[in-house]
Write a protein that holds these residues in place. Structure first.
Motif, PDB file in Angstrom:
ATOM      1  N   LEU A  47       0.817  -1.211   0.000  1.00 57.63           N
ATOM      2  CA  LEU A  47       0.000   0.000   0.000  1.00 57.63           C
ATOM      3  C   LEU A  47       0.852   1.263   0.000  1.00 57.63           C
ATOM      4  O   LEU A  47       0.451   2.293  -0.541  1.00 57.63           O
ATOM      5  N   ALA A  48       2.029   1.195   0.612  1.00 54.41           N
ATOM      6  CA  ALA A  48       2.940   2.346   0.637  1.00 54.41           C
ATOM      7  C   ALA A  48       4.310   1.878   1.110  1.00 54.41           C
ATOM      8  O   ALA A  48       4.421   0.920   1.873  1.00 54.41           O
ATOM      9  N   GLY A  49       5.343   2.558   0.638  1.00 57.30           N
ATOM     10  CA  GLY A  49       6.688   2.341   1.164  1.00 57.30           C
ATOM     11  C   GLY A  49       7.586   1.433   0.364  1.00 57.30           C
ATOM     12  O   GLY A  49       8.774   1.315   0.681  1.00 57.30           O
ATOM     13  N   GLY A  50       7.044   0.742  -0.655  1.00 50.53           N
ATOM     14  CA  GLY A  50       7.892  -0.133  -1.451  1.00 50.53           C
ATOM     15  C   GLY A  50       9.077   0.609  -2.049  1.00 50.53           C
ATOM     16  O   GLY A  50       8.981   1.790  -2.372  1.00 50.53           O
ATOM     17  N   TRP A  51      10.179  -0.071  -2.203  1.00 51.94           N
ATOM     18  CA  TRP A  51      11.502   0.421  -2.602  1.00 51.94           C
ATOM     19  C   TRP A  51      12.352   0.793  -1.389  1.00 51.94           C
ATOM     20  O   TRP A  51      13.566   0.638  -1.431  1.00 51.94           O
ATOM     21  N   THR A  52      11.756   1.270  -0.294  1.00 55.91           N
ATOM     22  CA  THR A  52      12.586   1.681   0.840  1.00 55.91           C
ATOM     23  C   THR A  52      13.055   0.498   1.674  1.00 55.91           C
ATOM     24  O   THR A  52      13.821   0.686   2.632  1.00 55.91           O
ATOM     25  N   ASP A  53      12.616  -0.725   1.327  1.00 56.07           N
ATOM     26  CA  ASP A  53      13.064  -1.922   2.042  1.00 56.07           C
ATOM     27  C   ASP A  53      14.337  -2.509   1.455  1.00 56.07           C
ATOM     28  O   ASP A  53      14.825  -3.530   1.935  1.00 56.07           O
ATOM     29  N   VAL A  54      14.884  -1.875   0.420  1.00 58.24           N
ATOM     30  CA  VAL A  54      16.094  -2.378  -0.237  1.00 58.24           C
ATOM     31  C   VAL A  54      17.317  -1.804   0.477  1.00 58.24           C
ATOM     32  O   VAL A  54      17.331  -0.642   0.895  1.00 58.24           O
ATOM     33  N   ALA A  55      18.364  -2.616   0.592  1.00 57.66           N
ATOM     34  CA  ALA A  55      19.504  -2.316   1.463  1.00 57.66           C
ATOM     35  C   ALA A  55      20.136  -0.939   1.267  1.00 57.66           C
ATOM     36  O   ALA A  55      20.449  -0.269   2.265  1.00 57.66           O
ATOM     37  N   PRO A  56      20.378  -0.454   0.040  1.00 55.81           N
ATOM     38  CA  PRO A  56      21.049   0.847  -0.085  1.00 55.81           C
ATOM     39  C   PRO A  56      20.317   1.984   0.619  1.00 55.81           C
ATOM     40  O   PRO A  56      20.946   2.940   1.075  1.00 55.81           O
ATOM     41  N   TYR A  57      18.989   1.889   0.708  1.00 59.13           N
ATOM     42  CA  TYR A  57      18.217   2.900   1.434  1.00 59.13           C
ATOM     43  C   TYR A  57      17.962   2.468   2.873  1.00 59.13           C
ATOM     44  O   TYR A  57      18.147   3.257   3.815  1.00 59.13           O
ATOM     45  N   ALA A  58      17.533   1.218   3.054  1.00 58.03           N
ATOM     46  CA  ALA A  58      17.152   0.748   4.388  1.00 58.03           C
ATOM     47  C   ALA A  58      18.323   0.753   5.353  1.00 58.03           C
ATOM     48  O   ALA A  58      18.135   0.944   6.558  1.00 58.03           O
TER      49      ALA A  58
END
Length: 336
Positions: free
Chosen positions: A13-24
């Protein structure tokens, strides 16, 4: 012996992409997602000859004399990696299928990894907590099979329900969101999934986005920060039962997502979005990485059938699903 497992797909629903290591890792990612009653199914059966791997919906088959002979690359890379890591004594077969079409953006590879880990470890007589299955499935996909991506799919598939997932690599914190009953039912009833065709978002494009972020590209960083902010606000909106704000945040998340890379919205997706909004959609966003796959659409009360019909008239396949609250499950079929 036969062991079966199924793991649910998810709608982010929201937030996808921010779970990837370079950002997270440096900034901490946040995702709100909900598991749905579309599943990846896995079955392990002992016996036969050698190791046999079957993906029924792809029509793909791989055989080997021993699990150690499998290389986790190319066709059925994730199945090969799972068979190697969790090899059983003697011969066995591993058969999988999915309820959703390929490239749907619903976290299929993550759910596949979860179903594989759950089925194979159960067949080995090992017990895993759901969060452990998710962590093992992520390692299987990212390390063994070498596929780039985040962690939300594995945790959604393992845990089920509506989740607020916080990522500060390597740590993951999962909080199940409790919506007011009427809001939960209305969200479930009003959410329409329209498949626009397999995603064309390649691993190379993923890498370009993350290379730009790590090189200090301000536009990409602002887009990712905006996506994260939508997820933080989405949690509060859902807990309050405010579906109007939920729809607004879906729209905002989709605007930020389109700023990450050119081609995030295909012409087909744009056509479907216009049709959905004209028919009564309040919120629209792409599922998963974008550039194809499913659109998640939050219809106004009582307009979900109109929205589905309008999207279908413009070529979408409507995927019917309710919400899954159990997460991954395994069982041994009873004798017949």
């Amino acid at each position: 012996m036969i062991v079966r497992a199924r793991a649910p797909l998810r709608v982010d629903l929201a937030g996808g992409w921010t779970d990837v290591a370079p950002y997270a890792g440096p900034r901490g990612g946040v995702v709100v997602n909900v598991a749905v009653t579309l599943y990846v199914h896995a079955m392990v059966e002992t016996g036969g000859e050698g190791v046999q791997l079957h993906a029924l919906d792809l029509g793909a088959h791989v055989t080997a004399r021993r699990a150690a002979d499998l290389r986790p690359d190319g066709e059925l890379a994730l199945l090969k990696a799972a068979a190697r890591r969790y090899a059983l004594d003697g011969s066995f077969s591993l058969t999988v299928r999915s309820d959703a079409p390929p490239g749907s953006g619903l976290g299929g590879s993550g759910a596949l990894g979860v179903a594989l880990v759950a089925a194979l470890t159960t067949a080995r007589g090992e017990r895993r907590l759901a969060a452990e299955v998710a962590a093992d499935a992520f390692e299987l996909e990212r390390v063994d099979a070498g596929v780039m991506g985040g962690k939300q799919d594995q945790y959604a598939a393992a845990l089920g329900g509506t989740q607020y997932l916080a990522f500060r690599d390597p740590a993951v914190t999962a909080t199940r969101l409790r919506l007011p009953p009427a809001a939960f039912r209305e969200l479930e009833q009003s959410l329409v999934l329209g498949y626009s065709g397999a995603t064309r978002f390649s691993d190379a494009t993923h890498r370009r986005v993350w290379q730009a972020f790590e090189a200090g590209d301000g536009a990409v960083a602002r887009a990712l920060d905006g996506i994260k902010g939508c997820a933080v606000a989405m949690r509060e909106a859902l807990v309050r039962g405010d579906l109007g704000e939920t729809a607004r945040l879906m729209n905002e998340n989709w605007r930020h997502q389109q700023a990450l890379a050119e081609g995030m919205q295909t012409e087909t997706m744009a056509t479907l979005e216009r049709a959905a909004r004209e028919a009564g959609a309040d919120g629209v966003k792409a599922c998963g990485a974008g550039a194809g796959g499913c659109l998640a659409v939050l219809a106004r009360p009582g307009r979900e059938l109109d929205v589905a019909a309008a999207m279908r008239a413009h070529g979408a396949t409507i995927l019917r699903a309710t919400f899954d609250t159990a997460g991954v499950v395994t069982w041994t079929p009873t004798p017949r």
